[in-house]
Design an enzyme around this catalytic site. Sequence first.
Site, PDB file in Angstrom:
ATOM      1  N   LYS A  64       0.759  -1.118  -0.027  1.00 42.89           N
ATOM      2  CA  LYS A  64      -0.163   0.005   0.014  1.00 42.89           C
ATOM      3  C   LYS A  64       0.944   1.363  -0.175  1.00 42.89           C
ATOM      4  O   LYS A  64       1.858   1.408   0.918  1.00 42.89           O
ATOM      5  CB  LYS A  64      -0.931  -0.121   1.230  1.00 42.89           C
TER       6      LYS A  64
HETATM    7  O1  G3P Z   1      -9.024   2.208   4.783  1.00 41.46           O
HETATM    8  C1  G3P Z   1      -8.674   3.545   5.295  1.00 41.46           C
HETATM    9  C2  G3P Z   1      -9.346   3.626   6.575  1.00 41.46           C
HETATM   10  O2  G3P Z   1      -8.890   2.890   7.765  1.00 41.46           O
HETATM   11  C3  G3P Z   1      -9.375   5.027   6.840  1.00 41.46           C
HETATM   12  O3  G3P Z   1     -10.620   5.093   7.768  1.00 41.46           O
HETATM   13  O4  G3P Z   1     -12.185   5.850   9.228  1.00 41.46           O
HETATM   14  O5  G3P Z   1      -9.747   6.361   9.407  1.00 41.46           O
HETATM   15  O6  G3P Z   1     -11.152   7.696   7.808  1.00 41.46           O
HETATM   16  P1  G3P Z   1     -10.835   6.314   8.643  1.00 41.46           P
END
Ligand code: G3P
Length: 217
Positions: free
Chosen positions: A83
């Site tokens: 990634k």
């Molecule tokens: O896959 C990306 C994710 O982990 C981000 O999520 O909720 O931290 O914006 P968030």
Amino acid sequence: MKFFVDTADVDAIRELNDLGMVDGVTTNPSIIAKSGRNIEEVTREICEMVAGPVSAEVVANDAEGMITEGRHLAKIASNITIKVPLTWDGLKACKVLSGEGHKLNVTLCFSAAQAILAAKAGATFISPFIGRLDDINLDGMELIAQIREIYDNYDFKTEILAASIRSVNHITDAARIGADVITAPPAIIKAMASHVLTDKGLAQFNADWAKTGQKIV
Ligand code: G3P
């Protein structure tokens, strides 16, 4: 639609995996930090449990550093997806590493223009962040729709991996638009099973059944 789980919590992954709900796993530096575990150790454990792609994220900000880290992470297991962030250096790293046959997940995508570049650089997955766009009063789901339209126009093979999922509606909306994959925290995947009318209906069935005095076995 493929289900990836956005966590490094191995117990949560195992529970969903045993139900056949896990097509892959995504992690990022924040998720690894939250797990409190060593990145290589926890990623190896996840890769042994899950057959599908497991995203492990580089932390270098320059292309050369990302390439070195990506090659290192890829040695953890054969199902590692490297990634990288959607920066100019991340695109360079994506091009080199995908050219070596690695799977690449290009993350932190917030525009259709970025998604076009990731596809051109050979990304296996593009990760548009729905929730973080919604957080600043933009429309995360509209971004998914734009990328779907563009990728279909040109038959780009990069898979749309809807990320930063914060609700059950995010998952169903992404599915309707045609996202190839969603990645969501385990709690949101489990919440998909809940409905207030299911709970109400079951309570009624239980109450009516008790009145019969019967047993099935
Ligand atoms: O896959 C990306 C994710 O982990 C981000 O999520 O909720 O931290 O914006 P968030």
